[in-house]
Scaffold this active site. Structure first.
Site, short mmCIF file in Angstrom:
data_model
loop_
_atom_site.label_atom_id
_atom_site.label_comp_id
_atom_site.label_asym_id
_atom_site.label_seq_id
_atom_site.Cartn_x
_atom_site.Cartn_y
_atom_site.Cartn_z
N ASP A 10 44.39 42.73 40.04
CA ASP A 10 44.18 41.33 40.34
C ASP A 10 45.51 40.55 40.16
OD1 ASP A 10 45.14 41.68 37.79
OD2 ASP A 10 43.22 41.11 36.37
N GLU B 144 31.42 40.99 31.93
CA GLU B 144 32.21 40.60 33.05
C GLU B 144 31.86 39.51 33.63
OE1 GLU B 144 34.87 42.35 34.37
OE2 GLU B 144 34.96 43.58 32.70
N TYR C 238 35.21 43.46 42.41
CA TYR C 238 35.87 43.57 41.38
C TYR C 238 35.00 43.72 39.97
CZ TYR C 238 38.92 42.16 37.50
OH TYR C 238 39.53 42.12 36.25
#
Ligand code: SF4
Length: 316
Positions: A160, A57, A142
């Site tokens: 998103d 990520e 996020y």
């Protein structure tokens, strides 16, 4: 009836959940089956290790996924566990980041610091709650939610720009952050954030892109999709109609493609190959299709005949 259905039913006219189709379970099942049937393969989708997922990520925040894949493998070869990373020299981690063009060096520093935190505060086992993950250095809402979803199946619905585009087109959700969040949350099957968020991201990434490929990608939501029905594929991040997808032009292309595989087809046999929501008497039914084929006939591309009193179409 699921909780989300019950809640949606209770909402007033301005409740964005009223934009969702009544049969939410069918909508969910269609997406999950489509995703499970076939999807892009990324190595971090094959693991539930929170450390490996966090690394992917952080790397993908600024770098194209293709390049992330190589860097991710090399990073994990060098520091296979959170303990290894915590014990590393920070300069080595930053050097790796720079050497692989992974963007801001601060991300490498924060990642190293986060590893130290996990070892010091959690004995090397990542926390599973998004709120706790967000306490880690450099981990925003996020990323925390992504790690909670993909490692622990314990996240919320990801929202998103890709997800917003899908919701706006498919269910005509108003262009409003709060509305998107509420609808995304109501749509996600409870406790299935791992498969759900992956499937939504896949839908936005390979089917409902800025220029959508509804049919080519076999989008599982064509039956319900507002944009697919109306032919208007604009979205918050796509202010003007994507070029190739003028609905009529797109539909003409589908007719030609379907007819190219047959000598001739009765309109009612052709219809479902052109639109999944075709019903002979419906808005996009026999009359609509006859009109479309007549257009193609005017252009010398197709012909419309009668066979036993039934209209049949063929290519010229
Ligand atoms: S049918 Fe097309 S526009 Fe609608 S959700 Fe699917 S890909 Fe997006």
């Amino acid at each position: 009836m699921s909780d989300a259905d019950a809640t949606a039913d209770q909402g007033g006219d301005d409740d964005p959940r009223t934009h969702l189709p009544a049969d939410l379970d069918a909508v969910r099942d269609a997406l999950v089956s489509w995703y499970e049937d076939d999807h892009r393969s990324f190595p971090w989708r094959e693991t539930t290790d929170a450390y490996e997922i966090l690394v992917s990520e952080v790397m993908s925040q600024q770098t194209q996924l293709g390049r992330v894949e190589t860097a991710w493998h090399e990073f994990l070869d060098r520091w296979p566990t959170v303990h290894d990373l915590a014990a590393a020299e920070r300069g080595d981690v930053v050097g790796f980041w720079t050497g692989h063009s992974l963007g801001y060096n601060n991300r490498a520093r924060y990642l190293h610091e986060a590893a130290e935190q996990v070892v010091a505060e959690y004995d090397g086992s990542f926390p599973a709650e998004p709120d706790e993950l967000e306490e880690l250095m450099g981990v925003g809402p996020y990323t925390a939610n992504a790690v909670a979803s993909f490692a622990f199946d314990n996240g919320n619905a990801v929202v998103d720009t890709n997800v917003e585009r899908v919701l706006y087109r498919a269910f005509d959700v108003p262009d409003d952050d709060e509305a998107f969040a509420v609808v995304a949350g109501a749509l996600m099957p409870a406790g299935e954030s791992r498969v759900w968020n992956n499937a939504m991201m896949e839908l936005g990434g390979v089917a409902c892109e800025k220029t959508p490929s509804c049919d080519e990608a076999g989008c599982p939501w064509r039956t319900w999709c507002h944009a697919y029905e109306s032919g208007d594929f604009t979205a918050p991040d796509v202010p003007t109609q994507p070029e190739f997808e003028g609905s009529r032009r797109q539909m003409r292309g589908r007719v030609v493609k379907a007819l190219s595989n047959h000598d001739e087809l009765a309109l009612d046999a052709l219809g479902p190959k052109v639109r999944v929501d075709y019903t002979p008497e419906g808005e996009h039914g026999r009359e609509w299709l006859r009109d479309l084929v007549a257009d193609l006939a005017d252009d010398g591309l197709a012909a419309l005949d009668e066979r036993d009193g039934e209209p049949v179409a063929r290519l010229r």
